[in-house]
Design an enzyme around this catalytic site. Structure first.
Site, PDB file in Angstrom:
ATOM      1  N   GLY A  52       0.805  -1.223   0.000  1.00 52.43           N
ATOM      2  CA  GLY A  52       0.000   0.000   0.000  1.00 52.43           C
ATOM      3  C   GLY A  52       0.832   1.264   0.000  1.00 52.43           C
ATOM      4  O   GLY A  52       0.353   2.333  -0.395  1.00 52.43           O
ATOM      5  N   SER A  53       2.085   1.164   0.430  1.00 50.94           N
ATOM      6  CA  SER A  53       2.984   2.329   0.364  1.00 50.94           C
ATOM      7  C   SER A  53       3.693   2.381  -0.984  1.00 50.94           C
ATOM      8  O   SER A  53       3.818   3.451  -1.591  1.00 50.94           O
ATOM      9  CB  SER A  53       4.034   2.256   1.484  1.00 50.94           C
ATOM     10  OG  SER A  53       3.416   2.394   2.734  1.00 50.94           O
ATOM     11  N   SER A  83       7.042   4.483   3.567  1.00 55.18           N
ATOM     12  CA  SER A  83       6.481   3.370   4.343  1.00 55.18           C
ATOM     13  C   SER A  83       5.489   3.945   5.337  1.00 55.18           C
ATOM     14  O   SER A  83       5.868   4.758   6.190  1.00 55.18           O
ATOM     15  CB  SER A  83       7.581   2.616   5.095  1.00 55.18           C
ATOM     16  OG  SER A  83       7.000   1.725   6.023  1.00 55.18           O
ATOM     17  N   SER A  90       3.930   2.560   7.934  1.00 58.17           N
ATOM     18  CA  SER A  90       4.287   2.241   9.327  1.00 58.17           C
ATOM     19  C   SER A  90       5.682   2.738   9.668  1.00 58.17           C
ATOM     20  O   SER A  90       5.980   3.018  10.827  1.00 58.17           O
ATOM     21  CB  SER A  90       4.247   0.724   9.537  1.00 58.17           C
ATOM     22  OG  SER A  90       5.219   0.104   8.696  1.00 58.17           O
ATOM     23  N   THR A  92       8.764  -1.320   7.631  1.00 60.54           N
ATOM     24  CA  THR A  92       8.778  -2.388   6.621  1.00 60.54           C
ATOM     25  C   THR A  92      10.217  -2.760   6.279  1.00 60.54           C
ATOM     26  O   THR A  92      11.005  -1.912   5.851  1.00 60.54           O
ATOM     27  CB  THR A  92       7.988  -1.915   5.387  1.00 60.54           C
ATOM     28  OG1 THR A  92       6.646  -1.698   5.819  1.00 60.54           O
ATOM     29  CG2 THR A  92       8.007  -2.927   4.275  1.00 60.54           C
ATOM     30  N   ARG A 121      -3.214   1.209   2.709  1.00 57.62           N
ATOM     31  CA  ARG A 121      -3.926   1.342   1.427  1.00 57.62           C
ATOM     32  C   ARG A 121      -5.038   2.375   1.486  1.00 57.62           C
ATOM     33  O   ARG A 121      -5.563   2.787   0.457  1.00 57.62           O
ATOM     34  CB  ARG A 121      -4.477  -0.007   0.969  1.00 57.62           C
ATOM     35  CG  ARG A 121      -5.549  -0.557   1.859  1.00 57.62           C
ATOM     36  CD  ARG A 121      -5.915  -1.974   1.475  1.00 57.62           C
ATOM     37  NE  ARG A 121      -7.084  -2.440   2.208  1.00 57.62           N
ATOM     38  CZ  ARG A 121      -7.085  -2.844   3.470  1.00 57.62           C
ATOM     39  NH1 ARG A 121      -5.964  -2.852   4.165  1.00 57.62           N
ATOM     40  NH2 ARG A 121      -8.203  -3.251   4.039  1.00 57.62           N
ATOM     41  N   GLU A 172      -7.428  -7.079  -0.489  1.00 61.34           N
ATOM     42  CA  GLU A 172      -7.259  -6.666   0.908  1.00 61.34           C
ATOM     43  C   GLU A 172      -8.555  -6.206   1.570  1.00 61.34           C
ATOM     44  O   GLU A 172      -8.692  -6.337   2.782  1.00 61.34           O
ATOM     45  CB  GLU A 172      -6.202  -5.558   1.008  1.00 61.34           C
ATOM     46  CG  GLU A 172      -4.817  -6.039   0.619  1.00 61.34           C
ATOM     47  CD  GLU A 172      -3.732  -5.039   0.972  1.00 61.34           C
ATOM     48  OE1 GLU A 172      -3.072  -4.550   0.051  1.00 61.34           O
ATOM     49  OE2 GLU A 172      -3.565  -4.724   2.165  1.00 61.34           O
ATOM     50  N   HIS A 218      -0.807  -9.908 -26.237  1.00 58.69           N
ATOM     51  CA  HIS A 218       0.293 -10.728 -26.739  1.00 58.69           C
ATOM     52  C   HIS A 218       0.466 -12.012 -25.941  1.00 58.69           C
ATOM     53  O   HIS A 218       1.452 -12.724 -26.122  1.00 58.69           O
ATOM     54  CB  HIS A 218       1.586  -9.898 -26.738  1.00 58.69           C
ATOM     55  CG  HIS A 218       1.460  -8.668 -27.597  1.00 58.69           C
ATOM     56  ND1 HIS A 218       1.745  -8.659 -28.949  1.00 58.69           N
ATOM     57  CD2 HIS A 218       1.026  -7.427 -27.297  1.00 58.69           C
ATOM     58  CE1 HIS A 218       1.506  -7.450 -29.436  1.00 58.69           C
ATOM     59  NE2 HIS A 218       1.066  -6.683 -28.460  1.00 58.69           N
ATOM     60  N   LYS A 274       4.083 -10.829   9.075  1.00 61.76           N
ATOM     61  CA  LYS A 274       5.101  -9.911   9.602  1.00 61.76           C
ATOM     62  C   LYS A 274       5.525 -10.337  11.015  1.00 61.76           C
ATOM     63  O   LYS A 274       6.694 -10.262  11.371  1.00 61.76           O
ATOM     64  CB  LYS A 274       4.579  -8.469   9.605  1.00 61.76           C
ATOM     65  CG  LYS A 274       4.502  -7.872   8.196  1.00 61.76           C
ATOM     66  CD  LYS A 274       4.019  -6.425   8.204  1.00 61.76           C
ATOM     67  CE  LYS A 274       4.006  -5.853   6.792  1.00 61.76           C
ATOM     68  NZ  LYS A 274       3.524  -4.473   6.700  1.00 61.76           N
TER      69      LYS A 274
HETATM   70  O1  PA5 Z   1      -1.812  -3.023   2.816  1.00 62.23           O
HETATM   71  C1  PA5 Z   1      -0.916  -3.317   3.608  1.00 62.23           C
HETATM   72  O2  PA5 Z   1      -1.065  -3.337   4.831  1.00 62.23           O
HETATM   73  C2  PA5 Z   1       0.436  -3.680   3.053  1.00 62.23           C
HETATM   74  O3  PA5 Z   1       0.421  -3.762   1.671  1.00 62.23           O
HETATM   75  C3  PA5 Z   1       1.493  -2.685   3.553  1.00 62.23           C
HETATM   76  O4  PA5 Z   1       1.316  -1.435   2.931  1.00 62.23           O
HETATM   77  C4  PA5 Z   1       2.894  -3.244   3.264  1.00 62.23           C
HETATM   78  O5  PA5 Z   1       3.061  -4.435   3.982  1.00 62.23           O
HETATM   79  C5  PA5 Z   1       3.994  -2.276   3.630  1.00 62.23           C
HETATM   80  O6  PA5 Z   1       3.823  -1.745   4.902  1.00 62.23           O
HETATM   81  P1  PA5 Z   1       4.001  -0.160   5.085  1.00 62.23           P
HETATM   82  O7  PA5 Z   1       2.956   0.451   4.185  1.00 62.23           O
HETATM   83  O8  PA5 Z   1       3.732   0.117   6.512  1.00 62.23           O
HETATM   84  O9  PA5 Z   1       5.381   0.163   4.652  1.00 62.23           O
END
Ligand code: PA5
Length: 353
Positions: A56-57, A98, A100, A103, A150, A236, A252, A347
């Site tokens: 999501g980041s 990131s 959080s 990561t 996200r 998600e 293709h 994680k």
């Molecule tokens: O949707 C999520 O929780 C993940 O895709 C996180 O974004 C990913 O694990 C990376 O973590 P962060 O966005 O805290 O860097």
């Protein structure tokens, strides 16, 4: 009455994920302002740009690449893993993102970029990345916490666009941002939970997709990244498998794969095709022919069109429709759109060793 028009259905969303989706326009505005106001960002000569981030980041880097990449003076790429591309050097601009700040892949590539002496900017809510940025004297854009990564796309992606503009690496996009905000606001009102299914594009699409495996196609550039984002939101938020691909590449290879399992796919797969005014004319032709070819092999084929005039407006509009759709789909299934327990578990397991 469609279930989505019954307020009781929102009990499945105790953290109000849908409320955050409804506020995307405001988040985009705030994210842009955070980027414009950040300290330590100066015009500079850099030879390339590398965005570091996962999930999501990391998608914020895809947004930068798709929306501004074609207009930038230097190449931009996204690194999603433990290793920096070999071309990153002291002449690179590295944007470490990131939500959080913890990561491990992003921290590993951040450390490698520090060793190389690259120019770095961090975007995070805090965590180890914020600490390391402070230790290294790296500019930091601190964004609001308390969301799922996200659900923070405006906070994560808009600062990147602002940094690139402020460093003089692309033409100014202030007018595009205003244009995007206006479109997002109008479209968010149209897809709000209070708007009944009969008039609500996202509720209608979620209803069509219920019980199906969504296949999302978009054309190279902004719709390609939007298609990927839709797929991830189905994973998600709704906790279902989904796949995506892009034109013209899918012409293709993937197009041949619709041949043999017709009884299965026509029952279980639902296609969504993201369209925008900036499509290459040959791509538009390809989309038209391809949808005709595979229509009989899927349960439904839904085009989603944006009228966004700029790439930014078109991209964010497509993303917003996808975010609403995936959230409504989660609720139709009685699934809480917020938690991603499997990612958290993974994680936790990794942290033990
Ligand atoms: O949707 C999520 O929780 C993940 O895709 C996180 O974004 C990913 O694990 C990376 O973590 P962060 O966005 O805290 O860097």
């Amino acid at each position: 009455m469609n279930e989505l028009d019954d307020p009781k259905i929102y009990a499945a969303d105790p953290d109000d994920f849908l409320g955050v989706v409804e506020e995307l326009p405001d988040q985009v505005r705030q994210g842009w302002r955070l980027g414009l106001g950040a300290e330590g960002i100066e015009p500079a000569e850099v030879s390339n740009v590398c965005v570091l981030g996962m999930g999501g980041s990391g998608v914020s880097g895809d947004v930068l690449r798709a929306v501004l990449g074609p207009k930038m003076r230097v190449p931009v790429a996204v690194s999603k893993g433990y290793t920096l591309p070999s071309w990153v050097s002291s002449g690179s601009l590295v944007l470490a993102v990131s939500y959080s700040g913890n990561t491990e892949e992003t921290l590993a590539t951040f450390d490698a970029a520090v060793k190389l002496g690259a120019r770095i900017v961090c975007v995070t809510t805090g965590g180890a990345l914020a600490q390391r940025a402070a230790q290294e004297g790296v500019p930091l854009i601190q964004i609001p916490g308390g969301l799922q990564p996200r659900a923070a796309l405006g906070f994560l992606a808009m600062p990147l666009l602002a940094i690139v503009q402020r460093m003089g690496l692309c033409p100014p996009i202030d007018a595009d941002v205003e244009d995007a905000l206006q479109l997002l606001g109008t479209r968010s009102d149209q897809m709000h939970r209070k708007v009944p299914t009969s008039d609500n594009q996202a509720k209608q699409l979620a209803t069509t997709l219920l019980g199906k495996l969504p296949i999302v196609y978009g054309s190279e550039g902004i719709a390609e990244v939007a298609a990927y984002r839709w797929k991830c939101q189905f994973n998600e938020c709704a906790k279902i498998p989904s796949w995506w691909h892009s034109f013209p590449e899918l012409n293709h290879n993937e197009i041949v794969g619709w041949d043999q399992l017709q009884p299965l796919t026509s029952e279980s797969c639902a296609a969504v095709v993201l369209r925008h005014p900036g499509e290459h004319p040959r791509t538009s032709k390809r989309v038209q022919i391809t949808t005709g070819l595979i229509e009989a092999n899927v349960a439904s084929m839904t085009p989603v069109r944006t009228e966004g005039r700029s790439d930014l407006a078109a991209f964010l509009d497509l993303v917003q429709v996808g975010d609403f759709t995936a959230t409504y789909l989660a609720l139709l299934q009685g699934v809480d759109p917020t938690p991603v327990d499997v990612i958290t578990h993974l994680k936790d397991e990794l942290a033990k060793s």
